[in-house]
Scaffold this motif. Structure first.
Motif, PDB file in Angstrom:
ATOM      1  N   UNK B   2       0.840  -1.210   0.000  1.00 54.07           N
ATOM      2  CA  UNK B   2       0.000   0.000   0.000  1.00 54.07           C
ATOM      3  C   UNK B   2       0.871   1.254   0.000  1.00 54.07           C
ATOM      4  N   UNK B   3       1.943   1.173   0.779  1.00 53.53           N
ATOM      5  CA  UNK B   3       2.837   2.345   0.881  1.00 53.53           C
ATOM      6  C   UNK B   3       3.458   2.659  -0.474  1.00 53.53           C
ATOM      7  N   UNK B   6       0.949   4.300  -2.648  1.00 52.91           N
ATOM      8  CA  UNK B   6       0.763   5.705  -2.247  1.00 52.91           C
ATOM      9  C   UNK B   6       1.931   6.579  -2.689  1.00 52.91           C
ATOM     10  N   UNK B   7       3.127   6.047  -2.559  1.00 54.19           N
ATOM     11  CA  UNK B   7       4.309   6.801  -2.990  1.00 54.19           C
ATOM     12  C   UNK B   7       4.260   7.091  -4.489  1.00 54.19           C
ATOM     13  N   UNK B  10       1.793   9.815  -5.083  1.00 54.86           N
ATOM     14  CA  UNK B  10       2.374  11.105  -4.686  1.00 54.86           C
ATOM     15  C   UNK B  10       3.348  11.612  -5.748  1.00 54.86           C
ATOM     16  N   UNK B  13       1.424  12.993  -8.682  1.00 53.44           N
ATOM     17  CA  UNK B  13       0.803  14.289  -8.377  1.00 53.44           C
ATOM     18  C   UNK B  13       1.841  15.410  -8.387  1.00 53.44           C
ATOM     19  N   UNK B  14       2.994  15.133  -7.810  1.00 49.58           N
ATOM     20  CA  UNK B  14       4.060  16.143  -7.797  1.00 49.58           C
ATOM     21  C   UNK B  14       4.548  16.454  -9.201  1.00 49.58           C
ATOM     22  N   UNK B  17       2.112  18.707 -10.840  1.00 46.06           N
ATOM     23  CA  UNK B  17       2.232  20.089 -10.366  1.00 46.06           C
ATOM     24  C   UNK B  17       3.407  20.802 -11.024  1.00 46.06           C
ATOM     25  N   UNK B  21       3.962  24.316 -13.822  1.00 45.73           N
ATOM     26  CA  UNK B  21       4.804  25.488 -13.548  1.00 45.73           C
ATOM     27  C   UNK B  21       5.682  25.852 -14.738  1.00 45.73           C
ATOM     28  N   UNK B  26       1.831  32.076 -22.430  1.00 47.50           N
ATOM     29  CA  UNK B  26       0.600  32.530 -21.788  1.00 47.50           C
ATOM     30  C   UNK B  26       0.842  32.949 -20.343  1.00 47.50           C
ATOM     31  N   UNK B  30       0.719  36.559 -18.303  1.00 45.83           N
ATOM     32  CA  UNK B  30      -0.007  36.844 -17.057  1.00 45.83           C
ATOM     33  C   UNK B  30       0.885  37.550 -16.035  1.00 45.83           C
ATOM     34  N   UNK B  34       0.314  41.328 -14.472  1.00 45.05           N
ATOM     35  CA  UNK B  34       0.209  41.627 -13.040  1.00 45.05           C
ATOM     36  C   UNK B  34       1.173  42.736 -12.634  1.00 45.05           C
ATOM     37  N   UNK B  45       0.440  36.985 -25.229  1.00 40.35           N
ATOM     38  CA  UNK B  45      -0.801  36.210 -25.402  1.00 40.35           C
ATOM     39  C   UNK B  45      -1.104  35.993 -26.882  1.00 40.35           C
ATOM     40  N   UNK B  56     -10.264  30.071 -24.057  1.00 40.13           N
ATOM     41  CA  UNK B  56     -11.098  31.182 -23.582  1.00 40.13           C
ATOM     42  C   UNK B  56     -10.268  32.120 -22.708  1.00 40.13           C
ATOM     43  N   UNK B  57      -9.380  31.530 -21.908  1.00 38.15           N
ATOM     44  CA  UNK B  57      -8.568  32.331 -20.983  1.00 38.15           C
ATOM     45  C   UNK B  57      -7.708  33.341 -21.747  1.00 38.15           C
TER      46      UNK B  57
END
Lengths: 201, 129
Positions: B2-3, B6-7, B10, B13-14, B17, B21, B26, B30, B34, B45, B56-57
């Motif tokens: 299980x560990x 999960x690792x 993780x 997901x990292x 992310x 970045x 675009x 932004x 700002x 843009x 759309x953004x």
């Protein structure tokens, strides 16, 4: 032991994912110039029709302050002279559209009283209530072409002063009127008003 | 076992992310916006649009930069284009309605915009402190 490890891992994951997720928009301010600014250059003369005032305390007359703004401060902003409106004089002259712009309106005051605890006396351990006043001024102003009678600009500007001292009506009014006239000038001159937009990330 | 699972989750997901970045035209636009560099942002843009990022953004943000340059009709078209691509987007709808108000003499800012302005002022005051 296994259970604890799983819990710790899930907490770490939650934090990591949470730190990566962001809101979808940023608020940004953009300076805008009003589209509906008055074409002052079009008008040769400006005349001030004394503002009607309503519901002011009997011991205080805001008239002189209002007149002073329109006859002394406003000409400096417009860079044009503003005279007091004299109906007889204007009626006798043959005016054409764009010759004369009338500036006038009405101003009303609403005072609401409320009781608050006196801070100074509360420090000494006394709970004493004092009456303070909430002054709300509503100013309807128009800039009207004297010949066509059409309003080239009209607005209602409101402002309030929440802890007004009832013994200083002149100060209360001057404070409010200054804010109102500043707003008015920014509106009709179209000076750097800010608007907010959503910038999508 | 299980560990390990999960690792792996993780790690994925990292990785996801960090991928977001990555500096695209675009996102660089932004950042510039700002900082108040609207013309430069507009250019970025537009470049993003040319490279096929037709979202759309981007149209929404281009519209804001056009508003900044006082090109209101063009800005309106961009907001409308953005709404075509994302018809339910509340933020774009609000931006468009604010532009319409700006183009329509005599209309005052709505209550929501006043709140937004207050929020922004507070934020700026906080930064100064």
């Amino acid at each position: 032991m296994k259970k604890i490890n799983i819990i710790i891992l899930s907490v770490i994951i939650t934090f990591l994912v949470g730190s990566c997720s962001t809101r979808p928009v940023n608020l940004v301010r953009i300076p805008v110039k009003s589209v509906n600014t008055i074409n002052f250059l079009k008008y040769k003369n400006f005349a001030y029709v004394p503002i009607k005032v309503e519901k002011f305390p009997s011991e205080y007359d805001p008239g002189p302050s209002i007149d002073y703004f329109f006859l002394n401060d406003l000409p400096k902003t417009l860079k044009k002279p503003v005279s007091r409106y004299e109906p007889e004089k204007e009626a006798s002259s043959e005016l054409k559209e764009g010759d004369l712009l009338l500036i006038g309106g009405d101003l009303s005051l609403e005072i609401k009283e409320r009781n608050v605890i006196d801070d100074d006396k509360e420090k000494k351990g006394l709970k004493v209530f004092v009456k303070i006043e909430n002054w709300e001024v509503s100013f309807n102003v128009y800039f009207r072409d004297a010949v066509t009678g059409k309003d080239v600009f009209s607005r209602t500007i409101k402002d309030s002063y929440k802890s007004a001292d009832r013994n200083k009506p002149d100060y209360n009014f001057e404070f409010l009127f200054k804010n109102i006239t500043e707003k008015l000038i920014r509106l009709f001159m179209g000076l750097g008003r800010m608007e907010v937009r959503y910038l999508i990330k | 076992m299980k560990q390990i699972t999960l690792l792996i989750v993780a790690a994925f997901l990292l990785a996801g992310c960090s991928a977001t970045r990555v500096e695209t035209e675009y996102k660089f636009g932004n950042k510039l916006a700002k900082r108040g560099l609207w013309k430069e942002a507009h250019y970025r843009w537009k470049r993003a649009l040319r490279t096929g990022q037709n979202t759309a953004a981007i149209h929404n943000n281009i519209a804001i930069s056009l508003e900044f340059q006082n090109k209101l009709e063009e800005a309106k078209k961009e907001y409308e284009e953005a709404l075509k691509l994302s018809p339910g987007n509340e933020y774009i709808k609000r931006n468009l309605s604010r532009l319409k108000r700006r183009m329509n003499p005599g209309m005052e800012p709505d209550a929501e915009e006043r709140k937004d302005l207050k929020r922004m002022k507070k934020k700026e005051m906080g930064k100064r402190k």
